[in-house]
Structure formats: C-alpha cells, structure tokens
Design a protein around this motif. Structure first.
Motif, PDB file in Angstrom:
ATOM      1  N   PRO A  46      -0.457  55.526   1.292  1.00  0.00           N
ATOM      2  CA  PRO A  46      -1.036  55.522  -0.053  1.00  0.00           C
ATOM      3  C   PRO A  46      -1.245  54.143  -0.648  1.00  0.00           C
ATOM      4  CG  PRO A  46       1.312  55.881  -0.216  1.00  0.00           C
ATOM      5  CD  PRO A  46       1.010  55.739   1.262  1.00  0.00           C
ATOM      6  N   VAL A  47      -1.043  53.095   0.143  1.00  0.00           N
ATOM      7  CA  VAL A  47      -1.070  51.717  -0.365  1.00  0.00           C
ATOM      8  C   VAL A  47      -2.229  50.966   0.275  1.00  0.00           C
ATOM      9  CG1 VAL A  47       0.166  49.520  -0.392  1.00  0.00           C
ATOM     10  CG2 VAL A  47       1.414  51.665  -0.770  1.00  0.00           C
ATOM     11  N   VAL A  48      -2.989  50.226  -0.534  1.00  0.00           N
ATOM     12  CA  VAL A  48      -4.012  49.333  -0.012  1.00  0.00           C
ATOM     13  C   VAL A  48      -3.833  47.989  -0.711  1.00  0.00           C
ATOM     14  CG1 VAL A  48      -5.762  50.107  -1.681  1.00  0.00           C
ATOM     15  CG2 VAL A  48      -6.472  49.038   0.460  1.00  0.00           C
ATOM     16  N   ALA A  49      -3.855  46.916   0.066  1.00  0.00           N
ATOM     17  CA  ALA A  49      -3.560  45.591  -0.480  1.00  0.00           C
ATOM     18  C   ALA A  49      -4.596  44.584  -0.020  1.00  0.00           C
ATOM     19  CB  ALA A  49      -2.160  45.143  -0.056  1.00  0.00           C
ATOM     20  N   PHE A  50      -4.776  43.559  -0.853  1.00  0.00           N
ATOM     21  CA  PHE A  50      -5.758  42.511  -0.576  1.00  0.00           C
ATOM     22  C   PHE A  50      -5.159  41.163  -0.948  1.00  0.00           C
ATOM     23  CE2 PHE A  50      -7.983  46.396  -1.496  1.00  0.00           C
ATOM     24  CZ  PHE A  50      -9.001  46.452  -0.546  1.00  0.00           C
ATOM     25  N   ALA A  51      -5.479  40.168  -0.147  1.00  0.00           N
ATOM     26  CA  ALA A  51      -5.082  38.801  -0.468  1.00  0.00           C
ATOM     27  C   ALA A  51      -6.178  38.147  -1.309  1.00  0.00           C
ATOM     28  CB  ALA A  51      -4.863  38.000   0.809  1.00  0.00           C
ATOM     29  N   ALA A  52      -5.754  37.402  -2.312  1.00  0.00           N
ATOM     30  CA  ALA A  52      -6.686  36.654  -3.157  1.00  0.00           C
ATOM     31  C   ALA A  52      -5.933  35.442  -3.691  1.00  0.00           C
ATOM     32  CB  ALA A  52      -7.195  37.510  -4.309  1.00  0.00           C
ATOM     33  N   ARG A  53      -6.463  34.276  -3.436  1.00  0.00           N
ATOM     34  CA  ARG A  53      -5.772  33.066  -3.887  1.00  0.00           C
ATOM     35  C   ARG A  53      -5.592  33.076  -5.404  1.00  0.00           C
ATOM     36  NH1 ARG A  53      -4.741  28.402  -1.447  1.00  0.00           N
ATOM     37  NH2 ARG A  53      -6.150  28.912   0.296  1.00  0.00           N
ATOM     38  N   ASP A  54      -4.379  32.764  -5.846  1.00  0.00           N
ATOM     39  CA  ASP A  54      -4.050  32.710  -7.278  1.00  0.00           C
ATOM     40  C   ASP A  54      -4.355  34.036  -7.983  1.00  0.00           C
ATOM     41  OD1 ASP A  54      -3.321  29.979  -7.022  1.00  0.00           O
ATOM     42  OD2 ASP A  54      -5.420  29.389  -7.237  1.00  0.00           O
ATOM     43  N   ALA A  55      -4.062  35.132  -7.313  1.00  0.00           N
ATOM     44  CA  ALA A  55      -4.403  36.452  -7.863  1.00  0.00           C
ATOM     45  C   ALA A  55      -3.775  36.677  -9.229  1.00  0.00           C
ATOM     46  CB  ALA A  55      -3.958  37.548  -6.887  1.00  0.00           C
ATOM     47  N   ALA A  56      -2.500  36.357  -9.378  1.00  0.00           N
ATOM     48  CA  ALA A  56      -1.836  36.607 -10.659  1.00  0.00           C
ATOM     49  C   ALA A  56      -2.487  35.805 -11.778  1.00  0.00           C
ATOM     50  CB  ALA A  56      -0.353  36.281 -10.556  1.00  0.00           C
ATOM     51  N   ALA A  57      -2.784  34.559 -11.507  1.00  0.00           N
ATOM     52  CA  ALA A  57      -3.382  33.699 -12.540  1.00  0.00           C
ATOM     53  C   ALA A  57      -4.809  34.122 -12.858  1.00  0.00           C
ATOM     54  CB  ALA A  57      -3.356  32.247 -12.076  1.00  0.00           C
ATOM     55  N   ARG A  58      -5.545  34.569 -11.859  1.00  0.00           N
ATOM     56  CA  ARG A  58      -6.959  34.880 -12.053  1.00  0.00           C
ATOM     57  C   ARG A  58      -7.188  36.283 -12.625  1.00  0.00           C
ATOM     58  NH1 ARG A  58      -9.478  33.928  -6.309  1.00  0.00           N
ATOM     59  NH2 ARG A  58     -11.399  34.581  -7.366  1.00  0.00           N
ATOM     60  N   TYR A  59      -6.343  37.227 -12.222  1.00  0.00           N
ATOM     61  CA  TYR A  59      -6.657  38.622 -12.543  1.00  0.00           C
ATOM     62  C   TYR A  59      -5.636  39.310 -13.450  1.00  0.00           C
ATOM     63  CZ  TYR A  59      -9.782  37.889  -8.607  1.00  0.00           C
ATOM     64  OH  TYR A  59     -10.738  37.388  -7.772  1.00  0.00           O
ATOM     65  N   GLY A  60      -4.450  38.742 -13.602  1.00  0.00           N
ATOM     66  CA  GLY A  60      -3.421  39.412 -14.381  1.00  0.00           C
ATOM     67  C   GLY A  60      -3.851  39.730 -15.798  1.00  0.00           C
TER      68      GLY A  60
END
Length: 418
Positions: free
Chosen positions: A365-379
């Motif tokens: 049930p889990v799908v994950a993606f890597a994205a540089r600086d994800a927390a800073a960019r999308y949080g």
C-alpha cells in the motif's frame, strides 16, 4: 470501471471517499446499482465509514479510525464508566481480537500473542532467541528504522550482523543468501518496507533461510489488512503487526505470531501474571504450609511466552471491530481499490521530477519517490492545500486507503505543482 469489490462504492474508477466501506449501509436516497453499491458519479451525500478531514494519503503513518472502530471505543469507555470492572482478566476483547487477526493472516489463534507494539514484539523475540555473539542476524536496509537500531545495538554487544543494501530499489535474495553465515540465527525483514514500499517474496525468503537452518521474522505492519498475508503458505517463523496502521485500529496493541513448531527454540525472557495459569500462597491464615515463594505454573504457547501483563483492553476492543470490518469487506477488494491510485502516481509523478523508489507493480500500500529537498520544497505547499502525505528531507511517501479516490490524487498533484 466496475466497482472493485463488495461494499466498495465506485467513482471515477475508485471508491467514493464519503461512502467507503459502508458494508451495505447507505444513507437514505443514495442511488444503488445492481451490485448494491452506489452508481458511479452518485456518491452518498454524507460520510459513511470514515470522517477524516482534508485529503489524507498517509495511512502508512497511521490509518484513520473508522466509524465502526469509534463506536466500539465508545462502547468500551461507556462500559468502564458504568462499571469499573466491566473489563478485566475474565471479561475482555482479547480473545475476539486475536481470533480475527489469526483469520486475517491464516494462523491458529493459539499461535498469536498480544504485545504492546510491533517493535516490542521484535525486541522480545530477539531476546527469546538469544541473539548475541553466537547467534547473529541478517537484515536489510529497508527494514524499519527502529529495528535497524535494535540490531545495531546487539551488534555492539557482539552479535554478528549483516545489513543487506538495496540494488536498483530491491533487496536481492541472492544478497541475503550470500550474507548468511554459520552463526546466523535470524533473518529479520519488513514484508512491505515503510521506507520505499518494496515487498519481499516471503515464501521464497523463508525457503532460502530454512534450507540453511535460519529462522525468519517479518514485520507485517505495512501489509496485514492492506494486502493478503498467509503465514502458513509463506512458512514464516515469526511475524508482528500493530493495530494502528492497516488494521484500522488504535495505538497500544499489536499481535505477535509464532509458528508452533518453533516454540522449542524460544526461551522465556519476561514473566508476568498473564502467563500464570495457577498459583498458591502459603503465608496467610488458613493456607496450607509451604515455601514463602508459594507455588505457581506458567503457560506455554505463544501467549504463555510473550504476554506479560495487562494489555490495552481498549485498543483490543477497537481492533476487534476494525478487523470485523476488514474481514467483511475483504483484503483482496481493499487492495484492488488502491491499485489504480498507486498506478496513477507511479505513471505521473516521474514526469514531474520525482524519482520512483517503489518497484513497479509492488503489491503493498506504499509508494515513495525521491525528490531533492522534498521537505523544504513541498511541505508548506501540502499544508496549505490540506493534503497529508509523509514528507522527509529528500523523499515523499504516499499511502492511499479505502476512503481515497482519484479526486484525492488530483488534489495531491495540484499541491505538488503549486
């Protein structure tokens, strides 16, 4: 697209968010198709089953509590309010919850113990197996982070430890085979990784391990209730699962499965009243003479080894109700509903700069993606849109469940594009 299963309404190729898991109970006036489900495009007007607010795509962190579970919790609290002894050692929901969980994973109830959490169960098992300088562990980098810390600490005390690294987003069975050493006693994995969603072939892993005389533990908290799990078919030796994720329950209770023909390899490491089957005192008036310690007998079996003291009766009451619901709807139908949501994410997000971490077609049930600086960019974007997924420094994890629809995926994609 046709409805995905019994009790699962269809809208835009997926469940109606407001009508999910109604188990045949619909608001008055809802349009009903031939299968007893709302017709596509005509979802019920009010919430049925779940009342979660916003766009919640984070069930792998903790699943919303459904109306059925909330009702069970309210009944439990009301019973305790009216009678402080309404719940106790002789009257409690433990047996009912265990029987339902055992049915879910194709186990015998006698082979399931109640423990406080998945990781407590894994810790107890590690101690019971005597992991140490002469009994080591093979695990992988996609196992639960708390579990990796557990085995890291055991390694500091001398236990042989090998952590298998992923290759191309997968844990290769050949690498696990190569890591097994003469002192390896246990292979410990997450059946579905909470990090990436990678899913082990548990039957193949167990066959590989058993051929070398090694036991297998599986953390199934990201699998049980979300996808079919059959402990007998897989041959797994031990498995644990908390109730607050895909079992749709609450915090404070978990189940530990122990294959019955492995009991003779386990030592009792904690003792408490839950294990005592009979006890006699010799120090009070009118009691027969005997040693001051008294006499007692301890139970065997999974519960006799691993249940120590008073469990969270309230969490078990909730789990009993939520497991009833899952069993009634059917795990296969739950998984079938989720599939097009995950498939769409895997199809669309890579073109937007997100690097897939979950192997295509993974059944979990889990799908994950890597994205540089994800927390800073999308949080902050996600918070503004009231869209909840798990956001890490360089990664996002999305975990839709039965109340989600393609509309929720639309809202997530818009939030990520803001």
């Amino acid at each position: 697209m046709a409805p995905s299963g019994r009790g699962l309404p269809s809208r835009r190729g997926s469940l109606s968010r407001r009508g999910v898991l109604a188990a045949g109970v619909l608001p008055a006036g809802a349009a009903v198709g031939a299968a007893g489900l709302p017709r596509a495009g005509t979802p019920p007007d009010g919430p049925v089953g779940f009342a979660v607010e916003g766009t919640y795509l984070d069930a792998a962190f903790t699943h919303p509590v459904g109306d059925f579970a909330a009702d069970a919790a309210a009944r439990y609290v009301e019973a305790r309010r009216r009678d402080p002894q309404a719940v106790g050692p002789r009257a409690n929901p433990r047996r009912g919850a265990v029987e339902r969980f055992a049915r879910l994973i194709n186990a015998a109830p006698a082979d399931v113990a109640v423990v406080p959490s998945t990781l407590v169960g894994e810790n107890m098992l590690a101690a019971s197996l005597g992991l140490g300088p002469d009994a080591g562990v093979v695990t992988d980098a996609f196992h639960y982070d708390g579990s990796l810390a557990l085995y890291g600490e055991l390694a500091r005390r001398g236990a042989p430890l090998t952590v298998v690294a992923p290759r191309a987003g997968r844990i290769d069975l050949a690498d696990i085979r190569a890591a097994i050493a003469p002192k390896t006693r246990l292979i410990a994995v997450s059946l579905v990784s909470g990090v990436t969603g990678f899913t082990h072939d548990l039957a193949e892993l167990c066959a590989l391990a058993h051929a070398r005389g090694v036991l297998v533990y599986a953390d199934i908290i990201q699998a049980a209730g979300a996808m079919p799990v059959d402990v007998q078919a897989s041959g797994v030796d031990f498995a644990a699962c908390g109730t607050y994720k895909w079992l749709m329950g609450d915090f404070g209770a978990a189940f530990l499965y122990v294959r019955p023909d492995r009991l003779d390899r386990l030592a009792r490491v904690e003792v408490g009243w839950r294990q005592v089957v009979r006890q006699a005192s010799h120090v009070l008036p009118f009691e027969p003479p005997g040693p001051a310690l008294g006499a007692y007998e301890l139970a065997g079996g999974a519960a006799g080894l691993f249940e120590v003291s008073t469990p969270a009766w309230g969490a078990l009451a909730v789990a009993q109700a939520s497991l009833d619901h899952i069993l009634a709807v059917g795990v296969a139908d739950i998984a079938a509903h989720r599939r097009p949501l995950i498939d769409r994410l895997q199809a669309e997000l890579p073109s937007r700069g997100f690097r897939p971490l979950t192997p295509a077609g993974a059944p979990g049930p889990v799908v994950a993606f890597a994205a540089r600086d994800a927390a800073a960019r999308y949080g902050e974007r996600l918070r503004r849109r009231d869209v909840r997924v798990s956001v890490y420094e360089h990664r996002i994890r999305i975990s839709p469940s039965v109340y989600n629809t393609q509309d929720d995926i639309d809202r997530l994609l818009v939030a990520l594009a803001d």
